[in-house]
Scaffold this motif. Structure first.
Motif, PDB file in Angstrom:
ATOM      1  N   UNK A   1       0.830  -1.206   0.000  1.00 59.46           N
ATOM      2  CA  UNK A   1       0.000   0.000   0.000  1.00 59.46           C
ATOM      3  C   UNK A   1       0.866   1.258   0.000  1.00 59.46           C
ATOM      4  N   UNK A   2       2.055   1.176   0.536  1.00 60.48           N
ATOM      5  CA  UNK A   2       2.961   2.329   0.619  1.00 60.48           C
ATOM      6  C   UNK A   2       4.324   1.937   0.070  1.00 60.48           C
ATOM      7  N   UNK A   3       4.443   1.792  -1.248  1.00 61.46           N
ATOM      8  CA  UNK A   3       5.663   1.240  -1.849  1.00 61.46           C
ATOM      9  C   UNK A   3       6.914   2.091  -1.666  1.00 61.46           C
ATOM     10  N   UNK A   4       6.752   3.364  -1.327  1.00 65.27           N
ATOM     11  CA  UNK A   4       7.911   4.236  -1.124  1.00 65.27           C
ATOM     12  C   UNK A   4       8.307   4.331   0.350  1.00 65.27           C
ATOM     13  N   UNK A   5       7.599   3.630   1.217  1.00 61.89           N
ATOM     14  CA  UNK A   5       7.805   3.747   2.656  1.00 61.89           C
ATOM     15  C   UNK A   5       8.510   2.523   3.219  1.00 61.89           C
ATOM     16  N   UNK A   6       9.561   2.779   3.983  1.00 67.59           N
ATOM     17  CA  UNK A   6      10.216   1.703   4.734  1.00 67.59           C
ATOM     18  C   UNK A   6       9.546   1.644   6.102  1.00 67.59           C
ATOM     19  N   UNK A   7       9.142   0.455   6.498  1.00 62.12           N
ATOM     20  CA  UNK A   7       8.494   0.259   7.793  1.00 62.12           C
ATOM     21  C   UNK A   7       9.468  -0.402   8.753  1.00 62.12           C
ATOM     22  N   UNK A   8       9.492   0.070  10.001  1.00 64.60           N
ATOM     23  CA  UNK A   8      10.290  -0.609  11.010  1.00 64.60           C
ATOM     24  C   UNK A   8       9.552  -1.887  11.407  1.00 64.60           C
ATOM     25  N   UNK A   9      10.290  -2.795  12.016  1.00 64.84           N
ATOM     26  CA  UNK A   9       9.658  -4.020  12.506  1.00 64.84           C
ATOM     27  C   UNK A   9       8.606  -3.685  13.555  1.00 64.84           C
ATOM     28  N   UNK A  10       8.889  -2.674  14.366  1.00 60.82           N
ATOM     29  CA  UNK A  10       7.951  -2.256  15.398  1.00 60.82           C
ATOM     30  C   UNK A  10       6.648  -1.751  14.786  1.00 60.82           C
ATOM     31  N   UNK A  11       6.767  -0.927  13.724  1.00 62.28           N
ATOM     32  CA  UNK A  11       5.566  -0.406  13.065  1.00 62.28           C
ATOM     33  C   UNK A  11       4.731  -1.545  12.481  1.00 62.28           C
ATOM     34  N   UNK A  12       5.401  -2.488  11.844  1.00 63.12           N
ATOM     35  CA  UNK A  12       4.679  -3.616  11.256  1.00 63.12           C
ATOM     36  C   UNK A  12       3.976  -4.413  12.350  1.00 63.12           C
ATOM     37  N   UNK A  13       4.702  -4.724  13.414  1.00 64.58           N
ATOM     38  CA  UNK A  13       4.116  -5.528  14.493  1.00 64.58           C
ATOM     39  C   UNK A  13       2.885  -4.835  15.080  1.00 64.58           C
ATOM     40  N   UNK A  14       3.021  -3.555  15.403  1.00 66.57           N
ATOM     41  CA  UNK A  14       1.932  -2.844  16.055  1.00 66.57           C
ATOM     42  C   UNK A  14       0.720  -2.677  15.136  1.00 66.57           C
ATOM     43  N   UNK A  15       0.945  -2.523  13.835  1.00 71.86           N
ATOM     44  CA  UNK A  15      -0.180  -2.372  12.907  1.00 71.86           C
ATOM     45  C   UNK A  15      -0.875  -3.695  12.602  1.00 71.86           C
ATOM     46  N   UNK A  16      -0.124  -4.789  12.604  1.00 74.73           N
ATOM     47  CA  UNK A  16      -0.712  -6.083  12.249  1.00 74.73           C
ATOM     48  C   UNK A  16      -1.236  -6.830  13.474  1.00 74.73           C
ATOM     49  N   UNK A  17      -0.461  -6.845  14.550  1.00 76.71           N
ATOM     50  CA  UNK A  17      -0.869  -7.593  15.751  1.00 76.71           C
ATOM     51  C   UNK A  17      -1.679  -6.735  16.720  1.00 76.71           C
ATOM     52  N   UNK A  18      -1.756  -5.432  16.484  1.00 76.54           N
ATOM     53  CA  UNK A  18      -2.565  -4.501  17.273  1.00 76.54           C
ATOM     54  C   UNK A  18      -2.233  -4.512  18.763  1.00 76.54           C
ATOM     55  N   UNK A  19      -0.934  -4.565  19.050  1.00 81.07           N
ATOM     56  CA  UNK A  19      -0.467  -4.487  20.433  1.00 81.07           C
ATOM     57  C   UNK A  19       0.982  -3.998  20.428  1.00 81.07           C
ATOM     58  N   UNK A  20       1.471  -3.512  21.562  1.00 76.83           N
ATOM     59  CA  UNK A  20       2.871  -3.080  21.632  1.00 76.83           C
ATOM     60  C   UNK A  20       3.815  -4.256  21.342  1.00 76.83           C
ATOM     61  N   UNK A  21       4.975  -3.960  20.795  1.00 76.69           N
ATOM     62  CA  UNK A  21       5.893  -5.021  20.379  1.00 76.69           C
ATOM     63  C   UNK A  21       6.411  -5.861  21.532  1.00 76.69           C
ATOM     64  N   UNK A  22       6.783  -5.248  22.636  1.00 76.68           N
ATOM     65  CA  UNK A  22       7.361  -5.979  23.771  1.00 76.68           C
ATOM     66  C   UNK A  22       8.452  -6.945  23.309  1.00 76.68           C
ATOM     67  N   UNK A  23       9.257  -6.478  22.360  1.00 76.18           N
ATOM     68  CA  UNK A  23      10.374  -7.256  21.811  1.00 76.18           C
ATOM     69  C   UNK A  23       9.947  -8.557  21.127  1.00 76.18           C
ATOM     70  N   UNK A  24       8.761  -8.583  20.559  1.00 73.13           N
ATOM     71  CA  UNK A  24       8.298  -9.747  19.802  1.00 73.13           C
ATOM     72  C   UNK A  24       8.581  -9.570  18.312  1.00 73.13           C
TER      73      UNK A  24
END
Length: 109
Positions: free
Chosen positions: A21-44
Motif C-alpha cells: 500500500x505504501x511502496x515508497x515507505x520503509x516500515x520498522x519491525x515495530x511499526x509492522x508488528x503494532x499495525x498487524x498484531x494490534x499491540x505493543x511489540x514488547x520485543x516480539x
C-alpha cells in the motif's frame, strides 16, 4: 501472481498488503508488528521476521529471481524497487479481490 494462487496466512497477507500500500515507505519491525498484531511489540520482533521469511518463501516460485520485500538493514522492510507502480497496482488489486475468498479461509484453519 501470474494467474497462480498463493496461499498466505492472515498475518502474511496483512503484512504484504501493508507494505504494498505504501511502496515508497520503509516500515520498522515495530511499526509492522503494532499495525498487524494490534499491540505493543514488547520485543516480539521475531514474529515480524518470521512472517517476512514466510512471505518470501511463498512468493519465491513466482518472483523469477527477484525479491518483493527488501530488508533495510538496521531499520525494517520496504517493497523492492522491482515491484514497480504498475505491478504494485496489479498485485494490490489481486490481493483486494482475493482477501475474502482465499486468504481469509486460512484464518479459519
Amino acid at each position: 501472481l501470474e494467474q497462480q494462487e498463493v496461499y498466505l496466512s492472515t498475518n502474511e497477507f496483512e503484512v504484504l498488503y501493508l507494505l504494498l500500500q505504501s511502496p515508497q515507505t520503509a516500515f520498522t519491525k515495530e511499526q509492522i508488528y503494532e499495525q498487524i498484531w494490534h499491540e505493543p511489540t514488547n520485543n516480539h520482533l521475531h514474529a515480524v521476521e518470521n512472517t517476512i521469511f514466510q512471505i518470501r518463501k511463498r512468493l519465491k516460485p513466482y518472483c523469477m529471481g527477484h525479491e518483493y520485500i527488501k530488508t533495510v538493514i538496521g531499520y525494517g522492510y520496504i517493497p523492492s524497487k522491482v515491484v514497480n507502480t504498475r505491478a504494485n497496482s496489479a498485485i494490490l488489486k489481486i490481493l483486494k479481490s482475493s482477501c475474502s475468498a482465499t486468504f481469509y479461509k486460512q484464518k479459519r484453519l
